[in-house]
Enzyme design. Structure first.
Site, PDB file in Angstrom:
ATOM      1  N   LYS A   1      -0.929   8.167 -14.352  1.00 39.40           N
ATOM      2  CA  LYS A   1      -0.716   7.885 -15.385  1.00 39.40           C
ATOM      3  C   LYS A   1       0.704   7.047 -15.385  1.00 39.40           C
ATOM      4  O   LYS A   1       1.034   6.232 -16.155  1.00 39.40           O
ATOM      5  CB  LYS A   1      -0.179   9.161 -16.143  1.00 39.40           C
ATOM      6  CG  LYS A   1      -0.003   9.217 -17.866  1.00 39.40           C
ATOM      7  CD  LYS A   1      -0.895   8.592 -18.595  1.00 39.40           C
ATOM      8  CE  LYS A   1      -0.564   8.089 -20.051  1.00 39.40           C
ATOM      9  NZ  LYS A   1      -1.414   7.270 -20.800  1.00 39.40           N
TER      10      LYS A   1
ATOM     11  N   HIS B   1     -15.702 -23.067 -17.974  1.00 40.43           N
ATOM     12  CA  HIS B   1     -15.346 -23.738 -16.738  1.00 40.43           C
ATOM     13  C   HIS B   1     -15.512 -23.026 -15.508  1.00 40.43           C
ATOM     14  O   HIS B   1     -14.800 -22.928 -14.639  1.00 40.43           O
ATOM     15  CB  HIS B   1     -13.750 -23.836 -16.886  1.00 40.43           C
ATOM     16  CG  HIS B   1     -13.593 -24.791 -18.140  1.00 40.43           C
ATOM     17  ND1 HIS B   1     -13.706 -26.085 -18.210  1.00 40.43           N
ATOM     18  CD2 HIS B   1     -12.929 -24.458 -19.415  1.00 40.43           C
ATOM     19  CE1 HIS B   1     -13.409 -26.680 -19.543  1.00 40.43           C
ATOM     20  NE2 HIS B   1     -13.002 -25.660 -20.203  1.00 40.43           N
TER      21      HIS B   1
ATOM     22  N   ARG C   1      -1.156  13.359 -14.782  1.00 39.05           N
ATOM     23  CA  ARG C   1      -0.217  11.946 -14.068  1.00 39.05           C
ATOM     24  C   ARG C   1      -0.991  11.463 -12.896  1.00 39.05           C
ATOM     25  O   ARG C   1      -0.922  10.250 -12.665  1.00 39.05           O
ATOM     26  CB  ARG C   1       1.077  12.623 -13.399  1.00 39.05           C
ATOM     27  CG  ARG C   1       1.933  13.092 -14.556  1.00 39.05           C
ATOM     28  CD  ARG C   1       3.193  13.642 -13.719  1.00 39.05           C
ATOM     29  NE  ARG C   1       4.153  12.953 -13.254  1.00 39.05           N
ATOM     30  CZ  ARG C   1       5.153  12.220 -13.649  1.00 39.05           C
ATOM     31  NH1 ARG C   1       5.402  12.362 -15.134  1.00 39.05           N
ATOM     32  NH2 ARG C   1       5.844  11.228 -12.749  1.00 39.05           N
TER      33      ARG C   1
ATOM     34  N   GLU D   1      -7.243  -6.344 -23.103  1.00 41.98           N
ATOM     35  CA  GLU D   1      -7.206  -4.752 -23.222  1.00 41.98           C
ATOM     36  C   GLU D   1      -8.550  -3.935 -23.325  1.00 41.98           C
ATOM     37  O   GLU D   1      -8.818  -3.008 -22.677  1.00 41.98           O
ATOM     38  CB  GLU D   1      -6.419  -4.303 -24.185  1.00 41.98           C
ATOM     39  CG  GLU D   1      -6.155  -2.817 -24.566  1.00 41.98           C
ATOM     40  CD  GLU D   1      -5.408  -2.187 -23.514  1.00 41.98           C
ATOM     41  OE1 GLU D   1      -5.062  -2.652 -22.595  1.00 41.98           O
ATOM     42  OE2 GLU D   1      -5.646  -0.899 -23.584  1.00 41.98           O
TER      43      GLU D   1
ATOM     44  N   LYS E   1      -9.501  -1.278 -20.369  1.00 40.85           N
ATOM     45  CA  LYS E   1     -10.063   0.050 -20.614  1.00 40.85           C
ATOM     46  C   LYS E   1     -11.451   0.365 -20.322  1.00 40.85           C
ATOM     47  O   LYS E   1     -11.575   1.489 -19.803  1.00 40.85           O
ATOM     48  CB  LYS E   1      -9.930   0.182 -22.281  1.00 40.85           C
ATOM     49  CG  LYS E   1      -9.557   1.497 -22.975  1.00 40.85           C
ATOM     50  CD  LYS E   1      -8.113   1.654 -23.103  1.00 40.85           C
ATOM     51  CE  LYS E   1      -7.297   1.596 -21.890  1.00 40.85           C
ATOM     52  NZ  LYS E   1      -5.859   1.636 -22.147  1.00 40.85           N
TER      53      LYS E   1
ATOM     54  N   TRP F   1      -0.157  12.422  -5.201  1.00 37.59           N
ATOM     55  CA  TRP F   1      -1.060  11.061  -5.262  1.00 37.59           C
ATOM     56  C   TRP F   1      -0.980  10.135  -4.217  1.00 37.59           C
ATOM     57  O   TRP F   1       0.167   9.970  -3.803  1.00 37.59           O
ATOM     58  CB  TRP F   1      -0.618  10.163  -6.374  1.00 37.59           C
ATOM     59  CG  TRP F   1      -1.561   8.848  -6.981  1.00 37.59           C
ATOM     60  CD1 TRP F   1      -2.698   9.350  -7.610  1.00 37.59           C
ATOM     61  CD2 TRP F   1      -1.424   7.574  -6.534  1.00 37.59           C
ATOM     62  NE1 TRP F   1      -3.382   8.245  -7.553  1.00 37.59           N
ATOM     63  CE2 TRP F   1      -2.381   7.044  -6.931  1.00 37.59           C
ATOM     64  CE3 TRP F   1      -0.603   7.016  -5.825  1.00 37.59           C
ATOM     65  CZ2 TRP F   1      -2.800   5.764  -7.025  1.00 37.59           C
ATOM     66  CZ3 TRP F   1      -0.597   5.666  -5.694  1.00 37.59           C
ATOM     67  CH2 TRP F   1      -1.800   4.927  -6.200  1.00 37.59           C
TER      68      TRP F   1
ATOM     69  N   CYS G   1       2.759  11.823  -8.625  1.00 35.25           N
ATOM     70  CA  CYS G   1       2.878  13.282  -8.239  1.00 35.25           C
ATOM     71  C   CYS G   1       3.529  13.871  -9.361  1.00 35.25           C
ATOM     72  O   CYS G   1       4.453  13.538  -9.973  1.00 35.25           O
ATOM     73  CB  CYS G   1       3.743  13.164  -7.179  1.00 35.25           C
ATOM     74  SG  CYS G   1       3.395  12.223  -5.750  1.00 35.25           S
TER      75      CYS G   1
ATOM     76  N   ASN H   1       8.436  13.397  -5.032  1.00 33.87           N
ATOM     77  CA  ASN H   1       7.855  12.456  -5.667  1.00 33.87           C
ATOM     78  C   ASN H   1       8.549  11.140  -5.417  1.00 33.87           C
ATOM     79  O   ASN H   1       9.864  11.248  -5.452  1.00 33.87           O
ATOM     80  CB  ASN H   1       7.798  12.639  -7.151  1.00 33.87           C
ATOM     81  CG  ASN H   1       7.060  11.676  -7.953  1.00 33.87           C
ATOM     82  OD1 ASN H   1       6.276  10.563  -7.517  1.00 33.87           O
ATOM     83  ND2 ASN H   1       7.173  11.494  -9.319  1.00 33.87           N
ATOM     84  N   GLY H   2       7.942  10.059  -5.224  1.00 37.22           N
ATOM     85  CA  GLY H   2       8.759   8.867  -4.903  1.00 37.22           C
ATOM     86  C   GLY H   2       8.189   8.186  -3.110  1.00 37.22           C
ATOM     87  O   GLY H   2       7.245   8.890  -2.691  1.00 37.22           O
TER      88      GLY H   2
HETATM   89  C1  AGP Z   1      -3.296   1.983 -19.300  1.00 39.11           C
HETATM   90  O1  AGP Z   1      -4.582   2.424 -19.935  1.00 39.11           O
HETATM   91  C2  AGP Z   1      -3.303   1.958 -17.903  1.00 39.11           C
HETATM   92  N1  AGP Z   1      -3.620   3.354 -17.378  1.00 39.11           N
HETATM   93  C3  AGP Z   1      -2.201   1.279 -17.434  1.00 39.11           C
HETATM   94  O2  AGP Z   1      -2.439  -0.083 -17.412  1.00 39.11           O
HETATM   95  C4  AGP Z   1      -0.731   1.408 -18.019  1.00 39.11           C
HETATM   96  O3  AGP Z   1      -0.635   0.935 -19.152  1.00 39.11           O
HETATM   97  C5  AGP Z   1       0.368   0.740 -16.887  1.00 39.11           C
HETATM   98  O4  AGP Z   1       0.418   1.467 -15.818  1.00 39.11           O
HETATM   99  C6  AGP Z   1       1.540   0.840 -17.429  1.00 39.11           C
HETATM  100  O5  AGP Z   1       2.247   1.920 -17.672  1.00 39.11           O
HETATM  101  P1  AGP Z   1       3.426   2.159 -18.503  1.00 39.11           P
HETATM  102  O6  AGP Z   1       3.265   1.777 -19.982  1.00 39.11           O
HETATM  103  O7  AGP Z   1       3.850   3.523 -18.253  1.00 39.11           O
HETATM  104  O8  AGP Z   1       4.765   1.245 -17.885  1.00 39.11           O
END
Ligand code: AGP
Length: 609
Positions: free
Chosen positions: A604, A505, A27, A482, A486, A78, A2, A102-103
């Site tokens: 985010k 496997h 966010r 990664e 992504k 959110w 949020c 938020n929380g």
């Molecule tokens: C990355 O592309 C992601 N959106 C997500 O995996 C992110 O890296 C993860 O939520 C960890 O966030 P942080 O680095 O802010 O702790």
């Protein structure tokens, strides 16, 4: 998650709040709302909507205020408790109280039951409304008293902005385990979940201390501890340019952030290279932290965890200290074996991730040493760790992490070399060579950034795929993980990463005609092994994109595309392969016309479990 902004001053609060919410969009959210004092009186107007902040702005235009409102609060939600609906959106009101949150209030059921016995019932399904009801229940004219009584009963995390209808022009704020910054300047006082929301007005800000009540008026920002004693916060200054939080001519933040990577790495490593050697003395990280370690645990989530996987290989390679990488959400409930000889390294871009924070707290409670690698200055994880190494990526707006990831990699190199040096496993000469290797790799990364057209063409095929596989071994396996994350998060295509030798496997049964397989084969000692795995998928019809270093003769029948990295030391290929996987994900999402910077369902910073 949020986004929160509160403003009281001499400008139009609606405009400031909408602009602030737009900057906080990154966010992640699914509805938005605003409340303001309509004309300096006790008349609080609340407007909410599902969907984008622009919907809220449109709705707001239809509201004819008698005069310009100069105090208000705004929120992007959110959804956690209760679905996406206008009723569940913030602000929530009860009696005199209107608030945004938020929380998560973990004991909200219990509190709702208690309030219902007194005839007070919510209209939404949210935990946040219960907080509004509780504060109003205790409110008898003294706002601080009511807030203190209410938060005494709350379990969980919160960042609140609260207005009272009989206190026009005043905003109250309090937080615990959720971020809030404050700022004051000629235009008024601000409170927000991120400094990007206020950067157009001031570069100076402070972190609100936990469980302190902030009282904002047009010309003052006071903070009191729970005993009513005033506290003066440390003022911080944003050390990046305002332009860093804007798109600057790029189509998406993600593309801009991909291009910012060489500079971000340079900014991150330069202050830690002293006399050509990795050195953390400017960060006040003592060498003792790295002495007498029995084992290292790296804990993080998502992309940061993939940086941790890379870190494990590097640290073990040079210092021969056992390293494990633990997903923070698992680690926190795993009853881990830790001691004062364990070094726990927590990696987080936001410094807010709830699971990573819990992992740090657990590590500390078990007596382990904690070091965090964090991008956001003054964030909770940074504050709570024994030591912190800040990455200097600047604000990362796109939900998909790019530059924050590569700066984490850059610090993993330096940490690995420093630990090895301190433990007499790497000589100064060797360490200097390694540091030079990083610097050269940054230049190579710039060359790969120019391969965008080639990579764009490849995504023509990827954008139509239903499943995509990423393969690699060793360092390339961490990169493959990664790559798949992504791609999934922004293109919504199912993707999986496999340690190349593991595919046969079970998973190789999924490889049929034209299934794209992206194979990274940049490490010499396992090059032939990866190529054998490529042969295996190729003979089952896979559409192969093969990434190798320069100078490799590759049988052209083995792959549909051969991506060749600049000639370089194989230890540093991850900077270059990172760019490749980012471009592939980015252009695939663009071809599919998706919202690259704000993918569905994602936030985010993940401040809930
Ligand atoms: C990355 O592309 C992601 N959106 C997500 O995996 C992110 O890296 C993860 O939520 C960890 O966030 P942080 O680095 O802010 O702790």
């Amino acid at each position: 998650m949020c986004g929160i902004i509160g403003y009281t001053g001499n400008l139009d609060a609606r405009q400031i709040i909408i602009n602030g919410l737009l900057t906080l969009e990154y966010r992640g959210y699914d509805s938005a709302g605003i409340a303001f004092f309509s004309n300096g009186t006790s008349d609080v107007v609340t407007i909410k909507t599902t969907g984008k902040v622009n919907n809220l702005a449109e709705k707001l235009k239809k509201n004819n205020a008698d005069s310009t409102p100069v105090c208000g609060i705004g929120h992007t939600r959110w959804a956690t408790h209760g679905g996406v609906s206008e009723t569940n959106s913030h602000p929530h009101s009860c009696g005199n109280v209107t608030l945004i949150h938020n929380g998560i209030i973990e004991n909200y059921h219990e509190l709702a039951n208690m309030l219902s016995e007194k005839g007070i019932f919510p209209v939404s399904q949210t935990d946040s409304e219960i907080a509004a009801m509780l504060i109003n229940y205790y409110y008898e004219g003294d706002a601080c008293k009511a807030i203190r009584k209410a938060i005494n009963m709350l379990e969980g995390s919160y960042a609140f902005c609260i207005i009272f209808s009989d206190k026009p022009g005043v905003i109250y704020s309090i937080r615990k385990n959720s971020p809030l910054i404050g700022a004051i300047c000629d235009e008024g006082a601000f409170v927000a979940s991120d400094v990007v929301a206020v950067i157009d007005y001031t570069k100076e800000y402070f972190i609100l201390p936990e469980d302190h009540i902030a009282i904002l008026t047009a010309d003052s920002f006071k903070i009191y501890d729970l005993h009513g004693k005033e506290v003066i916060p440390d003022v911080m200054r944003v050390n990046w340019d305002i332009a860093a939080a804007k798109k600057g001519g790029y189509e998406h933040f993600m593309l801009k952030e991909i291009h910012e990577q060489p500079e971000a790495i340079t900014k991150t490593i330069s202050p830690r290279i002293i006399g050509g050697l990795p050195d953390f003395s400017n960060d006040n990280v003592p060498d003792e932290l790295f002495k007498g370690i029995s084992n290292i645990v790296i804990t993080a989530c998502g992309t940061a965890m993939h940086a941790g996987m890379f870190g494990r290989t590097m640290i073990e390679r040079y210092s021969r200290i056992p390293v494990s990488v633990e997903i923070a959400s698992e680690f926190r409930y795993s009853d881990p074996i830790l001691s004062e000889k364990t070094l726990v390294i927590a990696i987080s871009q936001s410094g807010e991730t709830a699971d990573t924070l819990a992992a740090v707290r657990l590590a500390k409670s078990c007596g382990a040493r904690t070091l965090s690698v964090v991008n956001v200055k003054g964030s909770i994880i940074a504050n709570e760790s024994d030591y912190v190494l800040y990455t200097h990526a600047g604000p990362e707006i796109s939900v998909a992490s790019t530059k924050a990831y590569v700066v984490q990699l850059s610090l993993m190199y330096l940490i690995a070399y420093r630990i090895a040096m301190i433990n007499n496993k790497l000589s100064c000469e060797e360490a200097k060579d390694k540091v030079n290797g990083i610097i050269t790799a940054v230049n190579n990364m710039k060359k790969v950034l120019k391969m965008d057209e080639e990579l764009y063409l490849i995504t023509n095929k990827l954008a139509k795929a239903e499943d995509i596989f990423y393969l690699g071994r060793g360092l390339d396996y961490a990169i493959a993980c990664e790559g798949s994350l992504k791609l999934k998060e922004i293109s919504y295509i199912h993707a999986e990463a496999y340690a190349a030798g593991e595919l046969k496997h079970g998973t190789i049964s999924l490889i049929t005609d034209n299934v794209p397989v992206i194979a990274f084969a940049t490490q010499e000692h396992i090059y032939q092994k990866v190529i054998s795995n490529v042969v295996e998928v190729r003979s089952r019809g896979a559409y192969v994109i093969l990434v190798t270093s320069a100078g490799k003769h590759v049988d052209t029948t083995l792959c549909d595309h051969h991506i060749v990295l600049p000639r370089m030391d194989e230890e540093f290929t991850p900077f270059c392969t990172a760019v490749i996987l980012q471009y592939l994900a980015y252009y695939t999402a663009v071809r599919r016309n998706l919202n690259v910077d704000q993918p569905r369902n994602l936030a985010k910073s993940v401040t809930v479990e």
